[in-house]
Design a protein around this motif. Structure first.
Motif, PDB file in Angstrom:
ATOM      1  N   TYR A   7      24.340  10.175  -1.908  1.00  0.00           N
ATOM      2  CA  TYR A   7      24.437   9.622  -0.551  1.00  0.00           C
ATOM      3  C   TYR A   7      24.313  10.733   0.474  1.00  0.00           C
ATOM      4  O   TYR A   7      23.685  10.575   1.517  1.00  0.00           O
TER       5      TYR A   7
ATOM      6  N   GLU B  85      17.074  11.922   5.323  1.00  0.00           N
ATOM      7  CA  GLU B  85      16.784  11.021   6.451  1.00  0.00           C
ATOM      8  C   GLU B  85      16.933  11.765   7.785  1.00  0.00           C
ATOM      9  O   GLU B  85      16.009  11.771   8.598  1.00  0.00           O
ATOM     10  N   ASP B  86      18.102  12.359   7.981  1.00  0.00           N
ATOM     11  CA  ASP B  86      18.425  12.901   9.302  1.00  0.00           C
ATOM     12  C   ASP B  86      17.733  14.234   9.592  1.00  0.00           C
ATOM     13  O   ASP B  86      17.271  14.472  10.694  1.00  0.00           O
TER      14      ASP B  86
ATOM     15  N   LEU C 270      15.567   5.225  -0.391  1.00  0.00           N
ATOM     16  CA  LEU C 270      16.076   3.961  -0.923  1.00  0.00           C
ATOM     17  C   LEU C 270      17.036   4.266  -2.058  1.00  0.00           C
ATOM     18  O   LEU C 270      16.698   5.024  -2.962  1.00  0.00           O
ATOM     19  N   LEU C 271      18.227   3.702  -1.997  1.00  0.00           N
ATOM     20  CA  LEU C 271      19.170   3.852  -3.105  1.00  0.00           C
ATOM     21  C   LEU C 271      19.203   2.571  -3.919  1.00  0.00           C
ATOM     22  O   LEU C 271      19.368   1.492  -3.364  1.00  0.00           O
TER      23      LEU C 271
ATOM     24  N   GLU D  97      21.120   0.751  -7.043  1.00  0.00           N
ATOM     25  CA  GLU D  97      22.273   0.841  -7.942  1.00  0.00           C
ATOM     26  C   GLU D  97      21.899   0.198  -9.272  1.00  0.00           C
ATOM     27  O   GLU D  97      21.545  -0.978  -9.311  1.00  0.00           O
TER      28      GLU D  97
ATOM     29  N   LYS E 193      25.974  -5.962  -6.522  1.00  0.00           N
ATOM     30  CA  LYS E 193      25.701  -7.205  -7.247  1.00  0.00           C
ATOM     31  C   LYS E 193      26.857  -8.186  -7.340  1.00  0.00           C
ATOM     32  O   LYS E 193      27.205  -8.660  -8.400  1.00  0.00           O
TER      33      LYS E 193
ATOM     34  N   ARG F   6      21.283  11.161   3.159  1.00  0.00           N
ATOM     35  CA  ARG F   6      21.517  11.344   4.598  1.00  0.00           C
ATOM     36  C   ARG F   6      20.789  12.578   5.114  1.00  0.00           C
ATOM     37  O   ARG F   6      20.168  12.561   6.170  1.00  0.00           O
TER      38      ARG F   6
ATOM     39  N   ARG G  71       9.612  -0.891   5.525  1.00  0.00           N
ATOM     40  CA  ARG G  71      10.035   0.178   6.435  1.00  0.00           C
ATOM     41  C   ARG G  71       9.090   1.387   6.347  1.00  0.00           C
ATOM     42  O   ARG G  71       8.654   1.923   7.367  1.00  0.00           O
TER      43      ARG G  71
ATOM     44  N   GLN H  48      12.440  -0.244  15.361  1.00  0.00           N
ATOM     45  CA  GLN H  48      12.002  -0.158  13.961  1.00  0.00           C
ATOM     46  C   GLN H  48      13.212  -0.011  13.038  1.00  0.00           C
ATOM     47  O   GLN H  48      14.239   0.516  13.441  1.00  0.00           O
ATOM     48  N   VAL H  49      13.040  -0.473  11.801  1.00  0.00           N
ATOM     49  CA  VAL H  49      14.127  -0.373  10.828  1.00  0.00           C
ATOM     50  C   VAL H  49      14.336   1.083  10.417  1.00  0.00           C
ATOM     51  O   VAL H  49      13.381   1.785  10.082  1.00  0.00           O
ATOM     52  N   GLY H  50      15.582   1.528  10.483  1.00  0.00           N
ATOM     53  CA  GLY H  50      15.925   2.860   9.973  1.00  0.00           C
ATOM     54  C   GLY H  50      16.584   2.696   8.618  1.00  0.00           C
ATOM     55  O   GLY H  50      16.154   1.877   7.812  1.00  0.00           O
ATOM     56  N   ARG H  51      17.669   3.426   8.391  1.00  0.00           N
ATOM     57  CA  ARG H  51      18.388   3.283   7.114  1.00  0.00           C
ATOM     58  C   ARG H  51      18.999   1.896   7.006  1.00  0.00           C
ATOM     59  O   ARG H  51      19.378   1.303   8.009  1.00  0.00           O
ATOM     60  N   PHE H  52      19.119   1.396   5.789  1.00  0.00           N
ATOM     61  CA  PHE H  52      19.820   0.123   5.605  1.00  0.00           C
ATOM     62  C   PHE H  52      20.525   0.107   4.256  1.00  0.00           C
ATOM     63  O   PHE H  52      20.191   0.895   3.367  1.00  0.00           O
ATOM     64  N   GLU H  53      21.494  -0.763   4.144  1.00  0.00           N
ATOM     65  CA  GLU H  53      22.222  -0.933   2.887  1.00  0.00           C
ATOM     66  C   GLU H  53      22.487  -2.414   2.676  1.00  0.00           C
ATOM     67  O   GLU H  53      22.677  -3.154   3.647  1.00  0.00           O
TER      68      GLU H  53
ATOM     69  N   THR I 279      13.688  -6.546   7.602  1.00  0.00           N
ATOM     70  CA  THR I 279      12.708  -6.421   8.674  1.00  0.00           C
ATOM     71  C   THR I 279      12.906  -7.527   9.717  1.00  0.00           C
ATOM     72  O   THR I 279      12.884  -7.267  10.919  1.00  0.00           O
TER      73      THR I 279
ATOM     74  N   PHE J  71      12.402  -1.798   1.721  1.00  0.00           N
ATOM     75  CA  PHE J  71      12.148  -0.364   1.879  1.00  0.00           C
ATOM     76  C   PHE J  71      10.665  -0.098   2.135  1.00  0.00           C
ATOM     77  O   PHE J  71      10.298   0.680   3.014  1.00  0.00           O
TER      78      PHE J  71
END
Lengths: 413, 274
Positions: free
Chosen positions: A361, A368-369, A376-377, A379, B128, A365, A403, B119-124, B85, A400
């Motif tokens: 993680y 990205e930064d 993309l993570l 799991e 499950k 970061r 994006r 625009q889309v940046g990081r996402f989570e 998106t 992803f």
């Protein structure tokens, strides 16, 4: 649509690996032929030089994963009380050792006369191999590789490795009952060095656009460098593969109809979902062209002393990606982004391999930064299908890629 | 009258949503219906409902963009896009200064960082299990014998909240039953459940990096209890659009409109050059 041009060398690899496992299996009942089980980051050259056949439980577990029999074998270990939170390779291996079930011609690996465990890949192997020792009651050689927190490896750690490797030679010779042949060892190191360099060159060929093969191929073509480095067969195989890749580059053969996006992969593959992942990324015209995992088998120490091969070897066995802290990993990842012209990185947060997944993680970061690289993570788990959902992972990949595509379009415009 | 129309369809695990836009991007109408496991049928139903309501003919709809869990099984679509998106695009269209979207739907929750240009940046996305999603609340409402829509008001009017340690839907259900057996009052349990969801989503949002202003979308944004707990835990105001449930469908529609405009521009360039 143009058909994907298959890699011809794959057939040769299957033959090579098939022969190796057949030989190992037939050696099981030969008291003069010793067999050792060894961790993937272990100093195998000492075994080859002593004529001991190495078996890699991790490689065998991955085979069980691709053959989709790992769940069933893991369950055997779980029935014996091994936790589901334990690495799925360890569970596959222990389950296989306990039951005799496995992927090698329908059964488990040939029984070991010796166990070699090196903790440069994780801490779990220490307890895992103690368990194997309890099951098989054979000698266990333990090589302790200190974790390197900084970018530069510490000289005293190299001294420590060298002393342990010297001791290992004596321990191996006790098992074989023959004196350790130093000349043969130097020859083996030379062969291993050539194979490692070839494996790196092969992966570097994927810098070419379009990449002549992708990471899903390198995952498969990894087997000989893991199991057979230090043998002539390994070199011959990679020379064949390299020649074929050069030919593909010349003819402009890639792995996708249109290679629009190039991605990196971090951590072990999800062995039982190679096909799914490969197809999903292909649908988005994305090729995975480099992985920290397959590159782990070609790390050589930066300031290795080639005039002293044992010293160089001692340094090399500390030099792997996952034996290092985050600064080292950040440098490696950003070099891959640059050298392979990557549009993004896919990180497999692997439930089984915490040593590999730790810090992902933070690295994500940072990518990205600091460097503007989308990450993309995912799991999942290398071998345990119960940790997987097609729908969820597929959805993340689609989002992803949307994006990555919109970012690339924006950069072009 | 508009020369053409565009429809956004969001086929989620719990509800199907449709939004109809005219060529200027003005939203004419929307429809929401429960999916009840029949994805194709519910998609067709919301589509027909909206056409009947507006009197727009099917032929006048130039593009249908689908999103959500059932996006790929809808027939006669122009294109499908993921919820990430579409929610980002819908939220940005609703309020262009939005930097962060928290979407809690029927079976997943997402945290999306938006670049300043939308625009889309990081996402989570959640892992499950159904913890921290609409489904979690549905199951709990059933266990408590109350209606899903009552939960929000009940939670915000309760001074006390029960500590629910588990966010696993299965374990939380047993925990809730045992709390009731101990004499805990229902409003306190409901507030505790809303807090459990907020805590879970907080973890998700922190991994992405919380950046205000934050908009909350999806059906669960209608639950005041969850919204209230989220703003307390995140220490940020939650901006709730008038219809949080249709933001994904709206985003899909807008993406469709942009696609048409882009292809028209291309056509113009080609005609000018010939």
């Amino acid at each position: 649509m143009s058909q994907r041009v298959p890699i011809r060398a794959t057939a040769k690899m299957k033959e090579l690996m098939g022969f190796y496992y057949m030989m190992a299996k037939s050696a099981e009942n030969d008291p003069n032929q010793k067999i050792a089980w060894i961790t993937s980051g272990g100093p195998v050259e000492i075994l080859h030089a002593a004529g001991v056949i190495p078996i890699y439980p991790e490689n065998v577990a991955a085979m069980a994963g691709t053959m989709k029999i790992s769940d069933e074998i893991c369950a055997i270990a779980e029935e014996q009380g091994f936790s589901r939170d334990l690495c799925s390779y360890a569970r596959t291996d222990i389950g296989s050792a306990l039951s005799g079930k496995g992927p090698i011609m329908g059964s488990a690996s040939p029984k070991p006369d010796l166990l070699v465990c090196c903790n440069n890949i994780c801490g779990t192997v220490t307890k895992w191999y103690e368990e194997l020792q309890r099951i098989f009651n054979v000698p266990l050689i333990f090589i302790d590789a200190p974790f390197q927190y900084g970018i530069k490896d510490r000289p005293e750690a190299i001294d420590y490795m060298e002393a342990q490797l010297r001791r290992m030679m004596e321990q191996v010779s006790e098992v074989t009952g023959k004196p350790f042949d130093m000349d043969k060892f130097m020859e083996t190191l030379e062969l291993s060095d050539r194979a490692v360099k070839l494996w790196r060159e092969i992966q570097d060929l994927l810098q070419h656009k379009p990449a002549p093969m992708n990471s899903f191929d390198t995952f498969i073509h990894l087997a000989p460098i893991v199991t057979l480095r230090g043998t002539q067969g390994c070199i011959e195989y990679y020379e064949t593969l390299k020649a074929e890749l050069l030919e593909r580059i010349e003819q402009g053969i890639g792995t996708l109809e249109k290679e629009e996006y190039r991605l990196g992969w971090d951590n072990l593959p999800v062995w039982f979902k190679i096909k799914f992942l490969s197809e999903r990324f292909s649908q988005h015209n994305a090729a995975l062209v480099v992985s920290t995992y397959t590159r782990s088998f070609c790390y050589q120490a930066e300031d290795r002393d080639i005039s002293n091969p044992l010293r160089a070897m001692s340094a090399d066995y500390l030099a792997g990606y996952i034996n290092h802290g985050l600064d080292f990993r950040e440098r490696e990842l950003t070099e891959m982004v640059r050298d392979f012209s990557l549009d993004g990185f896919v990180m497999h947060s692997n439930r089984s391999c915490r040593a590999y997944s730790f810090g992902q993680y933070e690295l994500a970061r940072t990518l990205e930064d600091k460097y503007g690289v989308p990450v993309l993570l995912i799991e999942a788990d290398q071998n345990d299908t119960r940790m997987w959902s097609d729908e969820q992972v597929g959805n993340r990949i689609d989002a992803f890629m949307e994006r990555v595509a919109s970012k690339k379009q924006r950069n072009i415009a | 009258m508009s020369a053409y129309y565009v429809m956004g369809l969001d086929i989620g695990s719990a509800t199907a949503k449709a939004v109809l836009l005219d060529e200027s991007g003005y939203s004419l109408a929307f429809a929401v219906r429960p999916t009840r496991g029949r994805l194709v049928q519910s998609a067709e139903e919301v589509k027909q409902e909206i056409l009947a309501h507006t009197g727009v003919s099917e032929e006048a709809v130039k593009a249908i963009i689908t999103t959500g869990y059932g996006r790929d099984i809808v027939q006669n679509k122009t294109k499908s896009l993921t919820e990430i998106t579409c929610h980002a695009r819908g939220a940005y269209a609703t309020m262009p200064n939005i930097r962060f979207v928290i979407d809690i739907g029927g079976q997943d929750s997402k945290a999306i960082l938006l670049e300043p240009d939308g625009q889309v940046g990081r996402f989570e996305m959640n892992d499950k299990c159904a913890a921290g999603t609409g489904r979690f609340l549905e199951v709990m409402a059933r266990t408590l014998g109350i209606h899903l829509d009552e939960m929000g008001d009940m939670a915000i009017h309760s001074e006390k909240y029960s500590k629910i340690s588990s966010t696993c839907t299965v374990f939380a259900e047993s925990e809730v039953i045992s709390l009731l057996a101990q004499g805990e009052e229902i409003p306190a349990v409901v507030s505790g459940l809303c807090r459990a969801i907020a805590e879970r989503v907080y973890g998700l949002a922190s991994r992405v990096g919380i950046t205000p202003p934050i908009m909350m979308t999806g059906g669960v944004a209608k639950n005041k209890g969850v919204v209230n707990w989220l703003s307390r835990i995140l220490n940020q105001e939650m901006i709730i659009p008038p219809e949080p449930q249709i933001i994904g469908a709206l985003g899909a529609g807008i993406m469709g409109l942009e696609m048409i405009k882009k292809s028209n521009e291309k056509m113009n360039i080609i005609t000018q050059n010939t």
